[in-house]
Design a protein around this motif. Structure first.
Motif, PDB file in Angstrom:
ATOM      1  N   VAL A   1      45.009   0.468  48.751  1.00  8.86           N
ATOM      2  CA  VAL A   1      45.011   1.903  48.458  1.00  8.86           C
ATOM      3  C   VAL A   1      44.378   2.161  47.091  1.00  8.86           C
ATOM      4  O   VAL A   1      43.547   3.065  46.930  1.00  8.86           O
ATOM      5  CB  VAL A   1      46.447   2.478  48.527  1.00  8.86           C
ATOM      6  N   ILE A   2      44.752   1.354  46.105  1.00  8.53           N
ATOM      7  CA  ILE A   2      44.179   1.503  44.762  1.00  8.53           C
ATOM      8  C   ILE A   2      42.667   1.288  44.799  1.00  8.53           C
ATOM      9  O   ILE A   2      41.904   2.063  44.215  1.00  8.53           O
ATOM     10  CB  ILE A   2      44.853   0.530  43.768  1.00  8.53           C
ATOM     11  N   ASN A   3      42.231   0.242  45.479  1.00  4.85           N
ATOM     12  CA  ASN A   3      40.794  -0.040  45.567  1.00  4.85           C
ATOM     13  C   ASN A   3      40.045   1.100  46.264  1.00  4.85           C
ATOM     14  O   ASN A   3      38.977   1.505  45.815  1.00  4.85           O
ATOM     15  CB  ASN A   3      40.569  -1.355  46.311  1.00  4.85           C
ATOM     16  N   TYR A   4      40.619   1.620  47.328  1.00  6.37           N
ATOM     17  CA  TYR A   4      39.991   2.706  48.076  1.00  6.37           C
ATOM     18  C   TYR A   4      39.901   3.982  47.240  1.00  6.37           C
ATOM     19  O   TYR A   4      38.876   4.639  47.205  1.00  6.37           O
ATOM     20  CB  TYR A   4      40.773   2.971  49.360  1.00  6.37           C
ATOM     21  N   ARG A   5      40.985   4.311  46.543  1.00  2.00           N
ATOM     22  CA  ARG A   5      41.038   5.571  45.791  1.00  2.00           C
ATOM     23  C   ARG A   5      40.387   5.490  44.407  1.00  2.00           C
ATOM     24  O   ARG A   5      39.817   6.472  43.950  1.00  2.00           O
ATOM     25  CB  ARG A   5      42.477   6.035  45.634  1.00  2.00           C
TER      26      ARG A   5
END
Length: 145
Positions: free
Chosen positions: A73-77
């Motif tokens: 999620v962190i990488n995507y956002r």
């Protein structure tokens, strides 16, 4: 999904733009690899009974699934730099959680080796080795993470 709007604003089209199935396969591979590494190290350190192996496996399933989902999620956002920053401190949290669980739950009464009497040292070694192997694999197969 990708949404497209025509110039007059009337046409709306939804199109699938990301396939999550490979993310799930990659997540499963990382979790299985981590468990295999940490159980192997546990066996080498004297944690051989079924209860101890089960505790180690279940603890790793929980920590690795949460860690990997949060990092995805962190990488995507937020991108790769945020991923690296958060990965560092989250690995420390994983080590701390596993050390606490192992110190409280692992059965040390019938261990064969003196080192097995130190579950926090085991947690540190197991996490360090699985992290190092994970970094090596990420270099060899960039798409796995």
């Amino acid at each position: 999904y990708k949404v497209t709007v025509s110039e007059n604003g009337n046409v709306l089209m939804a199109q699938k733009s990301y396939d999550f199935s490979m993310e799930l396969v990659s997540l499963a591979a990382r979790v299985v690899l981590t468990i295999a590494i940490e159980v192997l190290i546990a066996l080498m350190h004297g944690y051989r009974n079924k209860k101890n192996v089960k505790i180690i496996a279940i603890t790793n399933i929980c920590t690795q699934v949460v860690l990997n989902v949060l990092l995805n999620v962190i990488n995507y956002r937020s991108g790769q730099m945020a991923f690296v920053f958060h990965y560092a401190w989250m690995e420390l949290v994983v080590f701390a959680l596993e050390a606490v669980v192992y110190a409280k739950l692992l059965d040390r009464t019938d261990v064969e080796r003196e080192m097995a009497k130190h579950p926090i040292a085991y947690a540190l070694l197991a996490n360090a080795v699985s992290l190092a192997v994970g970094i090596w694999i990420a270099k060899m197969i960039p798409g796995i993470f």
